[in-house]
Motif scaffolding. Structure first.
Motif, PDB file in Angstrom:
ATOM      1  N   GLN A  55      -5.083   7.215  -1.520  1.00 52.84           N
ATOM      2  CA  GLN A  55      -4.537   6.772  -2.801  1.00 52.84           C
ATOM      3  C   GLN A  55      -5.550   5.913  -3.543  1.00 52.84           C
ATOM      4  O   GLN A  55      -5.744   6.049  -4.759  1.00 52.84           O
ATOM      5  CB  GLN A  55      -3.235   5.998  -2.579  1.00 52.84           C
ATOM      6  CG  GLN A  55      -2.063   6.837  -2.124  1.00 52.84           C
ATOM      7  CD  GLN A  55      -1.631   7.863  -3.159  1.00 52.84           C
ATOM      8  OE1 GLN A  55      -1.671   7.613  -4.365  1.00 52.84           O
ATOM      9  NE2 GLN A  55      -1.207   9.024  -2.693  1.00 52.84           N
ATOM     10  N   ALA A  56      -6.220   5.012  -2.827  1.00 56.80           N
ATOM     11  CA  ALA A  56      -7.230   4.162  -3.457  1.00 56.80           C
ATOM     12  C   ALA A  56      -8.390   4.978  -3.994  1.00 56.80           C
ATOM     13  O   ALA A  56      -8.973   4.641  -5.037  1.00 56.80           O
ATOM     14  CB  ALA A  56      -7.729   3.125  -2.456  1.00 56.80           C
ATOM     15  N   ILE A  57      -8.732   6.069  -3.319  1.00 56.79           N
ATOM     16  CA  ILE A  57      -9.853   6.902  -3.764  1.00 56.79           C
ATOM     17  C   ILE A  57      -9.561   7.553  -5.111  1.00 56.79           C
ATOM     18  O   ILE A  57     -10.468   7.772  -5.918  1.00 56.79           O
ATOM     19  CB  ILE A  57     -10.186   7.960  -2.690  1.00 56.79           C
ATOM     20  CG1 ILE A  57     -10.851   7.282  -1.484  1.00 56.79           C
ATOM     21  CG2 ILE A  57     -11.086   9.069  -3.238  1.00 56.79           C
ATOM     22  CD1 ILE A  57     -11.008   8.179  -0.276  1.00 56.79           C
ATOM     23  N   VAL A  58      -8.292   7.854  -5.406  1.00 53.58           N
ATOM     24  CA  VAL A  58      -7.980   8.493  -6.690  1.00 53.58           C
ATOM     25  C   VAL A  58      -7.445   7.522  -7.732  1.00 53.58           C
ATOM     26  O   VAL A  58      -7.493   7.825  -8.931  1.00 53.58           O
ATOM     27  CB  VAL A  58      -6.996   9.675  -6.522  1.00 53.58           C
ATOM     28  CG1 VAL A  58      -7.632  10.781  -5.679  1.00 53.58           C
ATOM     29  CG2 VAL A  58      -5.663   9.230  -5.951  1.00 53.58           C
ATOM     30  N   THR A  59      -6.939   6.345  -7.312  1.00 56.10           N
ATOM     31  CA  THR A  59      -6.370   5.410  -8.284  1.00 56.10           C
ATOM     32  C   THR A  59      -7.147   4.107  -8.409  1.00 56.10           C
ATOM     33  O   THR A  59      -6.959   3.369  -9.369  1.00 56.10           O
ATOM     34  CB  THR A  59      -4.915   5.024  -7.925  1.00 56.10           C
ATOM     35  OG1 THR A  59      -4.922   4.252  -6.711  1.00 56.10           O
ATOM     36  CG2 THR A  59      -4.039   6.255  -7.764  1.00 56.10           C
ATOM     37  N   GLY A  60      -7.974   3.786  -7.421  1.00 55.67           N
ATOM     38  CA  GLY A  60      -8.606   2.478  -7.389  1.00 55.67           C
ATOM     39  C   GLY A  60      -7.631   1.380  -7.045  1.00 55.67           C
ATOM     40  O   GLY A  60      -7.960   0.198  -7.149  1.00 55.67           O
ATOM     41  N   CYS A  99      -3.841  13.484   2.896  1.00 57.17           N
ATOM     42  CA  CYS A  99      -5.253  13.564   2.486  1.00 57.17           C
ATOM     43  C   CYS A  99      -5.412  14.331   1.176  1.00 57.17           C
ATOM     44  O   CYS A  99      -6.544  14.546   0.720  1.00 57.17           O
ATOM     45  CB  CYS A  99      -6.073  14.256   3.563  1.00 57.17           C
ATOM     46  SG  CYS A  99      -5.819  13.618   5.226  1.00 57.17           S
ATOM     47  N   ASP A 100      -4.315  14.762   0.590  1.00 57.59           N
ATOM     48  CA  ASP A 100      -4.296  15.531  -0.659  1.00 57.59           C
ATOM     49  C   ASP A 100      -3.477  14.725  -1.672  1.00 57.59           C
ATOM     50  O   ASP A 100      -2.398  15.148  -2.108  1.00 57.59           O
ATOM     51  CB  ASP A 100      -3.646  16.895  -0.374  1.00 57.59           C
ATOM     52  CG  ASP A 100      -3.978  17.947  -1.414  1.00 57.59           C
ATOM     53  OD1 ASP A 100      -4.737  17.651  -2.353  1.00 57.59           O
ATOM     54  OD2 ASP A 100      -3.455  19.076  -1.287  1.00 57.59           O
ATOM     55  N   PRO A 101      -3.941  13.530  -2.053  1.00 54.96           N
ATOM     56  CA  PRO A 101      -3.080  12.540  -2.710  1.00 54.96           C
ATOM     57  C   PRO A 101      -2.553  12.943  -4.069  1.00 54.96           C
ATOM     58  O   PRO A 101      -1.481  12.481  -4.483  1.00 54.96           O
ATOM     59  CB  PRO A 101      -3.992  11.311  -2.830  1.00 54.96           C
ATOM     60  CG  PRO A 101      -5.382  11.871  -2.843  1.00 54.96           C
ATOM     61  CD  PRO A 101      -5.327  13.036  -1.911  1.00 54.96           C
ATOM     62  N   LEU A 102      -3.255  13.807  -4.782  1.00 55.35           N
ATOM     63  CA  LEU A 102      -2.813  14.174  -6.126  1.00 55.35           C
ATOM     64  C   LEU A 102      -1.556  15.029  -6.108  1.00 55.35           C
ATOM     65  O   LEU A 102      -0.913  15.206  -7.152  1.00 55.35           O
ATOM     66  CB  LEU A 102      -3.939  14.879  -6.879  1.00 55.35           C
ATOM     67  CG  LEU A 102      -5.154  13.988  -7.177  1.00 55.35           C
ATOM     68  CD1 LEU A 102      -6.305  14.811  -7.739  1.00 55.35           C
ATOM     69  CD2 LEU A 102      -4.793  12.845  -8.125  1.00 55.35           C
ATOM     70  N   THR A 103      -1.163  15.536  -4.936  1.00 55.24           N
ATOM     71  CA  THR A 103       0.108  16.259  -4.843  1.00 55.24           C
ATOM     72  C   THR A 103       1.302  15.326  -4.986  1.00 55.24           C
ATOM     73  O   THR A 103       2.442  15.780  -5.017  1.00 55.24           O
ATOM     74  CB  THR A 103       0.227  17.015  -3.509  1.00 55.24           C
ATOM     75  OG1 THR A 103       0.092  16.086  -2.437  1.00 55.24           O
ATOM     76  CG2 THR A 103      -0.836  18.093  -3.387  1.00 55.24           C
TER      77      THR A 103
END
Length: 619
Positions: free
Chosen positions: A249-254, A417-421
């Motif tokens: 989640q942090a990798i895609v949202t910060g 590991c597929d957080p945008l889903t």
């Protein structure tokens, strides 16, 4: 309201927003550097010392690891400063504390357990390892081969704060022995986490003699060759204390995901079921047996509220280390461990919500892909097992065979590991088409259609997660991926960032900067493979996962993700006393120092502008 109508409404609203953003961004921003393609490859659950603890860099370079600190010798045996990594027995009898009193040191390490490691008996002491290992880091490959499956250490949120112990790094084993992966609603009577001292294991890149007297040339040879040929960081960290889901989640949202209203399904914050709220306070009469924690017993925290269990203890540590913001919005219960995403790979496959389902309701907070979309920068997220990969890669990928478990090749899609889903603006719009599999990544390379930003999640079998994968298998995956990129038309303008999602609970001797309530967490590997990477360079600048977003934003001249995201933090100014500790903390770098460009942009020595008035909703 009917769920189909809710999703349709969200789809129309988000589509309208996306269309407006594209009109505003008439063309893609040019890049500040020659890098036109960023590929971010994220394996799983290895700390820097677990892989690079014995690494010796090129002449003129220094590295901070077990060997340089004298904790181990080059052959993996205890060094003159071995006691610096000794593990202490803690005491936490009344309420949760990050820093716990020590009642003494372990005479020897408790024998590691197998947990669920493939090919060995499950959940028992691992007889391959001695029952009297010296109290400190031990070399795994002295006792089993580098390619062997071993047990899975503890890697949960409140547990990892306690392992850190205010910077002493001396409670890894005690946390494994007292609470492990959580109480999970079990009775404290006779509770046994069945972990032992898995956390203290490391591999050795130098020649050594194993326990059978056989000479070995060294572990992790491909990681070593990449470090020698390209650039690495020895000060890069997982963004969140805890496990895989929160760090992706942090990798895609910060930042962090939070519990949203399951009745509205519009991303509005709400209060989760009481059994899903963390309570790390120990049960009366126990030593560190958390009241409510575990994969079926609590993972949300209202960290804005200092009266909530565990929050004040973390806040106290932040303040004592010079950090005064928890970065927690009022009324938000943030997910600090692993829950499934609401969508199971496709828009038509949703998971059931409820007190016993442990599923994150739909999110609508801003992500890096919203920023990319708004500025017409192309992207895709390639998660290896999604869709039809089970048939496309039935037995092997690029000539590397999948390991066989239970009589069949092991793949296993990793939903967390597929957080945008988990995001409405992706799963209810045409953006969903950008969530693809590894076969699509290979095709895009071949067809010269690789997007500007690519996220690549390896197959679970090759992701390096302890127990169901190995670092050796992650090396094999990376070797074929890098060869593919180097033989493509994209190579001359590409930077491949290679890391792991988190340390997996393994011990690491590196400094950790408390940035906000969520972390930082343990130091983990970062390798940059690129024609522009500094050869054999070891960068000491302080980084975490959100540094990847900072690099993307700087390279394409983009705003930050949200007002809460860590990409708003400044680049570090190294302190005079210690180059690993920012003098202006909290601070994280943007990874530019890992590269050398012949013609640096005139803005290159300055932070990118931070535009807080961009698209999207901040939650």
């Amino acid at each position: 309201m009917n769920i189909r109508l809710l999703l349709k409404s969200a789809c129309l609203a988000t589509t309208a927003l996306t269309a407006t953003s594209i009109v505003i961004a008439a063309k893609a921003e040019s890049t500040r550097t020659p890098i036109k393609h960023v590929i971010i490859v994220v394996g799983e659950n290895r700390t820097f010392d677990n892989l690079f603890g014995g690494y010796r860099p090129a002449a003129g370079q220094s590295v901070d690891n077990l060997l340089s600190k004298g904790i181990i010798k080059a052959d993996g045996t205890p060094g003159p400063n071995f006691s610096k990594a000794a593990q202490n027995i803690g005491s936490d009898l009344y309420h949760y504390e990050v820093v716990t009193p020590s009642t003494g040191a372990y005479a020897t390490l408790p024998q590691p357990y197998t947990t669920y490691a493939a090919g060995v008996p499950q959940g028992v002491p691992d007889a391959r390892f001695p029952a009297d290992l010296p109290n400190g880091p031990y070399q795994i490959s002295k006792y089993v081969s580098y390619a062997s499956y071993t047990g899975d250490p503890v890697h949960r949120f409140f547990q990892m704060w306690q392992e850190w112990d205010g910077g002493k790094l001396d409670k890894f084993v005690w946390v494994e022995k007292t609470i492990g992966t959580g109480s999970n609603g079990n009775s404290p009577a006779g509770f046994d986490p069945k972990e032992g001292a898995i956390s203290m294991g490391f591999f050795n890149m130098n020649a050594y003699t194993d326990a059978n007297g056989a000479a070995q040339t060294g572990d992790a040879p491909y990681f070593k060759s990449l470090a020698d040929s390209y650039a690495i960081s020895d000060n890069y960290h997982q963004a969140v204390m805890g496990g895989t889901g929160a760090n992706f989640q942090a990798i895609v949202t910060g930042h962090a995901a939070f519990y949203t209203d399951p009745a509205r399904l519009d991303g509005s914050p709400a209060t989760p079921p009481v059994n899903q709220i963390e309570n790390p306070d120990p049960v009366s009469g126990t030593n560190n047996y958390y009241t409510q924690d575990g994969y079926s017993g609590g993972s949300y925290v209202n960290c804005h509220d200092l009266s909530q269990p565990g929050v004040a203890a973390v806040d106290q540590q932040l303040r004592s280390h010079g950090t005064y913001e928890r970065k927690c919005a009022p009324g938000h219960y943030y997910l600090v461990n692993n829950y499934n995403m609401y969508w199971n790979q496709t828009p038509s496959a949703t998971r059931t919500l409820g007190a016993t389902k442990f599923t994150l309701p739909p999110q609508k907070a801003s992500t890096i892909v919203d920023v990319l979309n708004a500025h017409n920068v192309s992207w895709k997220y390639y998660s290896a097992d999604r869709g039809d990969d089970a048939t496309v890669f039935a037995n092997s990928v690029d000539g590397v065979n999948f390991p066989v478990t239970g009589g069949a090749p092991f793949h296993s899609y990793c939903g967390i590991c597929d957080p945008l889903t988990g995001y409405l603006q992706v799963m209810t719009t045409s953006e969903y088409a950008k969530l693809q599999n590894y076969g699509a990544f290979l095709k895009d390379l071949t067809d010269s259609t690789l997007p500007a930003v690519s996220f690549v999640r390896p197959f679970e079998a090759f992701a390096a997660h302890p127990a169901d994968s190995t670092s050796n298998l992650y090396e094999q995956f990376l070797k074929t991926l890098i060869a593919r990129v180097q033989n493509s038309s994209a190579w001359d303008s590409t930077a491949i960032f290679i890391t792991t999602d988190e340390g997996g609970g393994y011990y690491d001797s590196g400094y950790i900067q408390p940035v906000d309530f969520f972390g930082d967490g343990t130091r983990i590997p970062l390798i940059v493979v690129s024609p522009y990477a500094k050869k054999g360079y070891v960068d000491h600048t302080y980084y975490d996962h959100v540094s990847l977003l900072k690099f993307i934003e700087r390279n394409w001249k983009l705003p930050t993700v949200s007002h809460l995201s860590r990409d708003n933090l400044p680049n570090p100014i190294p302190s005079r006393e210690n180059p690993y500790i920012p003098a202006n903390r909290p601070a994280i770098g943007d990874l530019v120092d890992l590269f050398v460009f012949a013609d640096r942009d005139h803005d290159d020595d300055h932070d990118h502008d931070h535009d807080h008035g961009h698209h999207g909703r901040d939650r």
